[in-house]
Each structure stands twice: as structure tokens, then as C-alpha cells.
Design a protein around this motif. Structure first.
Motif, PDB file in Angstrom:
ATOM      1  N   GLY A   1       0.826  -1.193   0.000  1.00  0.00           N
ATOM      2  CA  GLY A   1       0.000   0.000   0.000  1.00  0.00           C
ATOM      3  C   GLY A   1       0.864   1.248   0.000  1.00  0.00           C
ATOM      4  O   GLY A   1       2.043   1.205  -0.338  1.00  0.00           O
ATOM      5  N   THR A   2       0.274   2.371   0.406  1.00  0.00           N
ATOM      6  CA  THR A   2       1.055   3.605   0.478  1.00  0.00           C
ATOM      7  C   THR A   2       1.314   3.953   1.940  1.00  0.00           C
ATOM      8  O   THR A   2       0.680   3.416   2.839  1.00  0.00           O
ATOM      9  CB  THR A   2       0.294   4.759  -0.191  1.00  0.00           C
ATOM     10  OG1 THR A   2      -1.031   4.781   0.340  1.00  0.00           O
ATOM     11  CG2 THR A   2       0.241   4.574  -1.695  1.00  0.00           C
ATOM     12  N   GLY A   3       2.276   4.831   2.161  1.00  0.00           N
ATOM     13  CA  GLY A   3       2.600   5.230   3.533  1.00  0.00           C
ATOM     14  C   GLY A   3       3.970   4.722   3.940  1.00  0.00           C
ATOM     15  O   GLY A   3       4.533   3.828   3.301  1.00  0.00           O
ATOM     16  N   ASP A   4       4.507   5.306   5.021  1.00  0.00           N
ATOM     17  CA  ASP A   4       5.877   5.007   5.436  1.00  0.00           C
ATOM     18  C   ASP A   4       6.058   3.560   5.880  1.00  0.00           C
ATOM     19  O   ASP A   4       7.104   2.966   5.679  1.00  0.00           O
ATOM     20  CB  ASP A   4       6.271   5.920   6.619  1.00  0.00           C
ATOM     21  CG  ASP A   4       6.430   7.351   6.164  1.00  0.00           C
ATOM     22  OD1 ASP A   4       6.543   7.547   4.939  1.00  0.00           O
ATOM     23  OD2 ASP A   4       6.441   8.244   7.027  1.00  0.00           O
ATOM     24  N   THR A   5       5.042   3.015   6.519  1.00  0.00           N
ATOM     25  CA  THR A   5       5.206   1.678   7.094  1.00  0.00           C
ATOM     26  C   THR A   5       4.582   0.590   6.231  1.00  0.00           C
ATOM     27  O   THR A   5       4.465  -0.558   6.658  1.00  0.00           O
ATOM     28  CB  THR A   5       4.566   1.614   8.495  1.00  0.00           C
ATOM     29  OG1 THR A   5       3.188   1.995   8.363  1.00  0.00           O
ATOM     30  CG2 THR A   5       5.271   2.539   9.464  1.00  0.00           C
ATOM     31  N   ALA A   6       4.182   0.965   4.984  1.00  0.00           N
ATOM     32  CA  ALA A   6       3.522  -0.011   4.116  1.00  0.00           C
ATOM     33  C   ALA A   6       4.440  -1.190   3.830  1.00  0.00           C
ATOM     34  O   ALA A   6       5.634  -1.022   3.630  1.00  0.00           O
ATOM     35  CB  ALA A   6       3.116   0.653   2.807  1.00  0.00           C
ATOM     36  N   GLN A   7       3.858  -2.373   3.866  1.00  0.00           N
ATOM     37  CA  GLN A   7       4.625  -3.594   3.583  1.00  0.00           C
ATOM     38  C   GLN A   7       3.972  -4.345   2.441  1.00  0.00           C
ATOM     39  O   GLN A   7       2.756  -4.296   2.265  1.00  0.00           O
ATOM     40  CB  GLN A   7       4.612  -4.510   4.812  1.00  0.00           C
ATOM     41  CG  GLN A   7       5.557  -4.100   5.916  1.00  0.00           C
ATOM     42  CD  GLN A   7       5.539  -5.131   7.032  1.00  0.00           C
ATOM     43  OE1 GLN A   7       4.488  -5.595   7.443  1.00  0.00           O
ATOM     44  NE2 GLN A   7       6.715  -5.490   7.505  1.00  0.00           N
ATOM     45  N   SER A   8       4.786  -5.055   1.672  1.00  0.00           N
ATOM     46  CA  SER A   8       4.227  -5.958   0.670  1.00  0.00           C
ATOM     47  C   SER A   8       3.660  -7.171   1.410  1.00  0.00           C
ATOM     48  O   SER A   8       3.941  -7.369   2.585  1.00  0.00           O
ATOM     49  CB  SER A   8       5.302  -6.396  -0.311  1.00  0.00           C
ATOM     50  OG  SER A   8       6.227  -7.233   0.353  1.00  0.00           O
ATOM     51  N   TRP A   9       2.887  -7.976   0.692  1.00  0.00           N
ATOM     52  CA  TRP A   9       2.315  -9.176   1.332  1.00  0.00           C
ATOM     53  C   TRP A   9       3.418 -10.111   1.795  1.00  0.00           C
ATOM     54  O   TRP A   9       3.336 -10.738   2.857  1.00  0.00           O
ATOM     55  CB  TRP A   9       1.389  -9.897   0.344  1.00  0.00           C
ATOM     56  CG  TRP A   9       0.075  -9.205   0.187  1.00  0.00           C
ATOM     57  CD1 TRP A   9      -0.553  -8.426   1.108  1.00  0.00           C
ATOM     58  CD2 TRP A   9      -0.770  -9.218  -0.977  1.00  0.00           C
ATOM     59  NE1 TRP A   9      -1.751  -7.963   0.603  1.00  0.00           N
ATOM     60  CE2 TRP A   9      -1.902  -8.439  -0.668  1.00  0.00           C
ATOM     61  CE3 TRP A   9      -0.685  -9.826  -2.229  1.00  0.00           C
ATOM     62  CZ2 TRP A   9      -2.942  -8.237  -1.588  1.00  0.00           C
ATOM     63  CZ3 TRP A   9      -1.712  -9.630  -3.139  1.00  0.00           C
ATOM     64  CH2 TRP A   9      -2.830  -8.844  -2.818  1.00  0.00           C
ATOM     65  N   SER A  10       4.455 -10.200   0.959  1.00  0.00           N
ATOM     66  CA  SER A  10       5.585 -11.075   1.310  1.00  0.00           C
ATOM     67  C   SER A  10       6.239 -10.613   2.607  1.00  0.00           C
ATOM     68  O   SER A  10       6.504 -11.425   3.513  1.00  0.00           O
ATOM     69  CB  SER A  10       6.593 -11.069   0.160  1.00  0.00           C
ATOM     70  OG  SER A  10       7.794 -11.658   0.555  1.00  0.00           O
ATOM     71  N   GLU A  11       6.500  -9.309   2.722  1.00  0.00           N
ATOM     72  CA  GLU A  11       7.135  -8.773   3.932  1.00  0.00           C
ATOM     73  C   GLU A  11       6.237  -8.954   5.152  1.00  0.00           C
ATOM     74  O   GLU A  11       6.718  -9.252   6.254  1.00  0.00           O
ATOM     75  CB  GLU A  11       7.465  -7.291   3.739  1.00  0.00           C
ATOM     76  CG  GLU A  11       8.614  -7.053   2.765  1.00  0.00           C
ATOM     77  CD  GLU A  11       8.625  -5.648   2.163  1.00  0.00           C
ATOM     78  OE1 GLU A  11       9.604  -5.327   1.488  1.00  0.00           O
ATOM     79  OE2 GLU A  11       7.644  -4.884   2.361  1.00  0.00           O
ATOM     80  N   ALA A  12       4.933  -8.770   4.952  1.00  0.00           N
ATOM     81  CA  ALA A  12       4.000  -8.917   6.073  1.00  0.00           C
ATOM     82  C   ALA A  12       3.987 -10.369   6.571  1.00  0.00           C
ATOM     83  O   ALA A  12       3.969 -10.626   7.772  1.00  0.00           O
ATOM     84  CB  ALA A  12       2.594  -8.496   5.640  1.00  0.00           C
ATOM     85  N   LEU A  13       4.042 -11.298   5.626  1.00  0.00           N
ATOM     86  CA  LEU A  13       4.058 -12.718   6.007  1.00  0.00           C
ATOM     87  C   LEU A  13       5.347 -13.063   6.763  1.00  0.00           C
ATOM     88  O   LEU A  13       5.324 -13.731   7.795  1.00  0.00           O
ATOM     89  CB  LEU A  13       3.930 -13.593   4.757  1.00  0.00           C
ATOM     90  CG  LEU A  13       4.070 -15.110   4.954  1.00  0.00           C
ATOM     91  CD1 LEU A  13       3.031 -15.622   5.949  1.00  0.00           C
ATOM     92  CD2 LEU A  13       3.917 -15.847   3.630  1.00  0.00           C
ATOM     93  N   LEU A  14       6.466 -12.553   6.259  1.00  0.00           N
ATOM     94  CA  LEU A  14       7.752 -12.853   6.891  1.00  0.00           C
ATOM     95  C   LEU A  14       7.838 -12.259   8.293  1.00  0.00           C
ATOM     96  O   LEU A  14       8.478 -12.808   9.180  1.00  0.00           O
ATOM     97  CB  LEU A  14       8.899 -12.329   6.028  1.00  0.00           C
ATOM     98  CG  LEU A  14      10.299 -12.758   6.465  1.00  0.00           C
ATOM     99  CD1 LEU A  14      10.407 -14.265   6.520  1.00  0.00           C
ATOM    100  CD2 LEU A  14      11.362 -12.181   5.548  1.00  0.00           C
ATOM    101  N   GLY A  15       7.165 -11.123   8.497  1.00  0.00           N
ATOM    102  CA  GLY A  15       7.208 -10.477   9.802  1.00  0.00           C
ATOM    103  C   GLY A  15       6.057 -10.864  10.707  1.00  0.00           C
ATOM    104  O   GLY A  15       5.934 -10.331  11.808  1.00  0.00           O
ATOM    105  N   SER A  16       5.226 -11.799  10.259  1.00  0.00           N
ATOM    106  CA  SER A  16       4.019 -12.120  11.025  1.00  0.00           C
ATOM    107  C   SER A  16       4.365 -12.761  12.362  1.00  0.00           C
ATOM    108  O   SER A  16       5.369 -13.450  12.503  1.00  0.00           O
ATOM    109  CB  SER A  16       3.123 -13.060  10.219  1.00  0.00           C
ATOM    110  OG  SER A  16       3.775 -14.302  10.043  1.00  0.00           O
ATOM    111  N   LEU A  17       3.496 -12.526  13.348  1.00  0.00           N
ATOM    112  CA  LEU A  17       3.778 -13.041  14.688  1.00  0.00           C
ATOM    113  C   LEU A  17       3.519 -14.537  14.793  1.00  0.00           C
ATOM    114  O   LEU A  17       4.197 -15.240  15.525  1.00  0.00           O
ATOM    115  CB  LEU A  17       2.924 -12.302  15.719  1.00  0.00           C
ATOM    116  CG  LEU A  17       3.376 -10.862  16.013  1.00  0.00           C
ATOM    117  CD1 LEU A  17       2.444 -10.215  17.010  1.00  0.00           C
ATOM    118  CD2 LEU A  17       4.813 -10.833  16.528  1.00  0.00           C
ATOM    119  N   ASN A  18       2.506 -15.022  14.079  1.00  0.00           N
ATOM    120  CA  ASN A  18       2.153 -16.432  14.214  1.00  0.00           C
ATOM    121  C   ASN A  18       2.116 -17.217  12.911  1.00  0.00           C
ATOM    122  O   ASN A  18       2.427 -18.399  12.885  1.00  0.00           O
ATOM    123  CB  ASN A  18       0.770 -16.563  14.873  1.00  0.00           C
ATOM    124  CG  ASN A  18       0.757 -16.004  16.277  1.00  0.00           C
ATOM    125  OD1 ASN A  18       1.524 -16.457  17.116  1.00  0.00           O
ATOM    126  ND2 ASN A  18      -0.068 -15.019  16.519  1.00  0.00           N
TER     127      ASN A  18
END
Lengths: 151, 215
Positions: free
Chosen positions: B16-33
Motif C-alpha cells: 500500500g502507500t505510507g511510510d510503514t507499508a509492507q508488501s504481502w511477502s514482507e508482512a508474512l515474513l514479519g508475522s507473529l504467528n
């Protein structure tokens, strides 16, 4: 009948033993000794330049003086983002610019190529709070930093 | 070409847009569970998959269930193997999606894919050639040489797939570290963000460097 009983006893004992070992090493993604040198402790003090909140290990980057006194970029391996969150380390407490002290062990190769690497044991924040940042049960030296270590 | 697609997959897709926007791949890699759940499922399912396919292979080798026809063993057991395989591929693809570039430049992952292709080829050959006359040897305690070779190849290639997969997390041959030239070529480190450093070159320079530093 008797031999069948013996067999199931052995099987059962085996499963229990495996479970016991499994519990101990559940957080171990790979062995400490494969990558890090338990005889090369490092004490790094510096400002955080970047934190990679990724699985299976978060990486904290900081500029700090190594054993030879030279200031270099270090990347320090921590537990999973989930482990760190539960220990009280998250994006709000560990930000870029935070001055921290990290105790850990340097990588076996000590090559510092492309950057120096270490396995983090605990991290001390500016307010004096000291938190275990590693993974339990990886075979790292029992240095007292891991509250999960049984003496 | 492949690398560019993977860069897009890792850094752009779903961002998405914004400073903290993550791609789906990055969000998955950083996911808590979720990432841990995927990895755990992948590994536990491996037990189902390998455990069942080995039973069939051992029957074809004439080592287990010798009195039971091959077709009875495989009809009972292979559905479990297929179920395991489907879950393995699904979780494996998702895990790959979490860090495509790491795996792309990882020698163990590349080797794993090679053995995976060999294992699949062996399956195809088994079904199209070896099984043609299965009726003739279905009840034999020791199936014919062709079937035994296929079973042996299956055991070997799957064991290698598993072993290579197990080595992926180790950092001995990470790009950017001084590693043998041949490994740099085999995992295409030159195009990676960390670059390629040949151990051979470092060794030449290292003599002078090591002498100057007391470590």
C-alpha cells in the motif's frame, strides 16, 4: 502377547523421549554451534541502525566496537518477532537510534563480511531494563542470560 | 528475468502507500504467528508424506508386507501420501513467497528443486513404464528389477530432497560471505544484494590482512 507388550513399551518410551527432547528444542531452528562461537563473547554498545522483524530470527543492526576496538556494523540475531514481543521487545521499545548494550557471541567465521554477525543473548535498554533476546534450547552457552535455562 | 519477478513478488506485490507499508511477502515474513504455523505444518506434514511413500517403496523392494499384494499396499497408503504432498506444496509455496530472493540465491534450495524434479520424473516413469505389467508381479514377494530400481530411486531422491531442505537455514554459503567461486556461480550471488565474494580471492588478500591484526 508378551513381545507385543514389550514392543509397545519401547515405542511408547521412544515417543516420550522424543517429545521431551522436542519440548527442549522447540525454539531451535538450527543449532547455535553451527554458526556461532560460544568461546567468543562480545559486548556491543551502540545505536540501533535497523531492525529486521522477520522470521525465524529478528536481526538487530547497530554500529558498535567489536573485540578489536574498531567500530563496525554488527547484525545481531534474536528470537522470532513473537518471542521478542512476549519478552517485551517490540517496534516501540527497539527503534532506530535507541542506544543499547547487547551481550552475545560472535559468528564462527569472524569474517565481518559483509557485516559482523553475532548471536544475541540479552539486550539492555537506556532505562536499564535488561531482556533476554535469544532463543532457548539452541545449545548456546548457559551464561545465565536465558531465564528458561535449567541449572 | 526470474530474479526481477521475485523482487517484485517480495517487495511490491500488495504494497500500500505510507511510510510503514509492507508488501504481502514482507508482512508474512514479519508475522507473529502465521509464518511459524506454516513452517510447523510443512515439517509435520513431511512426516506423513515421507513416512507413507517409504512404506510403498519398501514394499516394492520386497522388504515389508511381502505377503500383501503391491496394489493393496499402494491403494491403502498412497492417498495419504498424495494428501501430504498437496499440503507440502501449498505450505512450501507460501514459505517461498515469504522470502523468494533468499531461496533463489540459496544453493541448498536449488539442489532441493533439482532432486524434487528427479523424484517427480521417477514417479512419471514408474506410472508410465514400470506399472504397465503390474498385474504380472503384483503378488510377488520380490517385485521385478525395474520396480525395485524405481523404489530405490524414489527413496534416494526424497531423502535428498529432505536433506537439502534441512540445510537451507544454515548460513555457511550465504551470498556476500567469502565462499568458493563455484558456489557463488551456482547460486548466482553476483546479482544478489550482498554480491559475490570469492573465498579464493580473500585467501590471497587474507595473508597480509591476518598478519596485521592480532585476533
Amino acid at each position: 502377547m508378551n513381545s507385543r507388550l514389550t514392543l509397545s513399551t519401547i515405542l511408547g518410551a521412544g515417543i516420550l523421549a522424543a517429545a521431551a527432547i522436542g519440548v527442549g528444542s522447540a525454539a531451535a531452528h538450527h543449532a547455535f554451534s553451527a554458526e556461532f562461537d560460544g568461546k567468543s563473547p562480545v559486548l556491543l554498545r551502540g545505536k540501533v541502525t535497523k531492525v529486521e522483524w522477520i522470521n525465524p530470527h529478528a536481526w538487530v543492526h547497530l554500529n558498535a566496537a567489536g573485540p578489536d576496538g574498531k567500530v563496525e556494523e554488527w547484525m545481531v540475531e534474536g528470537g522470532t518477532p513473537n518471542t521478542l514481543l512476549r519478552a517485551g521487545v517490540d517496534k516501540n521499545t527497539l527503534k532506530v537510534g535507541t542506544e543499547i548494550i547487547v551481550r552475545g557471541y560472535q559468528s564462527k567465521d569472524k569474517a565481518c563480511t559483509p557485516v559482523c554477525k553475532a548471536n544475541g543473548r540479552d539486550v539492555t535498554f537506556p532505562d536499564g531494563r535488561k531482556v533476554f533476546m535469544g532463543s532457548s534450547g539452541t545449545g548456546a552457552p548457559k551464561d545465565g542470560s536465558d531465564p528458561g535455562d535449567k541449572q | 528475468m526470474i530474479r526481477e519477478a521475485l523482487v517484485w513478488l517480495q517487495t511490491s506485490l500488495g504494497k500500500g502507500t505510507g511510510d510503514t507499508a509492507q508488501s504481502w511477502s514482507e508482512a508474512l515474513l514479519g508475522s507473529l504467528n502465521f509464518w511459524g504455523l506454516l513452517e510447523g505444518t510443512h515439517l509435520i506434514t513431511l512426516v506423513l508424506f515421507a513416512g507413507t511413500i517409504f512404506v510403498v517403496d519398501l514394499r516394492l523392494l520386497g522388504l515389508t508386507f511381502r505377503k500383501t499384494p503391491v496394489s493393496v499396499v499402494s491403494d491403502k497408503i498412497l492417498p495419504l501420501t498424495v494428501a501430504g504432498f498437496v499440503i507440502l506444496i501449498a505450505t512450501g509455496l507460501a514459505l517461498f513467497f515469504a522470502k523468494p530472493l533468499v531461496y533463489y540465491h540459496n544453493i541448498w534450495f536449488r539442489a532441493k528443486l533439482v532432486f524434487l524434479v528427479l523424484a517427480m520424473l521417477n514417479i512419471v516413469i514408474f506410472h508410465t513404464r514400470v506399472q504397465n505389467n503390474q498385474a504380472a508381479w503384483d503378488t510377488l514377494e520380490l517385485p521385478p528389477r525395474g520396480a525395485r530400481i524405481a523404489a530405490m530411486l524414489s527413496l534416494l531422491s526424497w531423502l535428498l530432497v529432505i536433506a537439502m531442505g534441512r540445510f537451507i537455514p544454515y548460513n555457511w554459503f550465504d551470498c556476500g560471505k567469502p565462499i568458493p567461486h563455484i558456489v557463488n556461480v551456482m547460486q548466482d550471488c553476483k546479482t544478489s544484494e550482498q554480491g559475490a565474494v570469492d573465498k579464493e580471492d580473500m585467501a590471497k588478500l587474507g595473508v597480509a590482512k591476518q598478519g596485521g591484526q592480532a585476533r
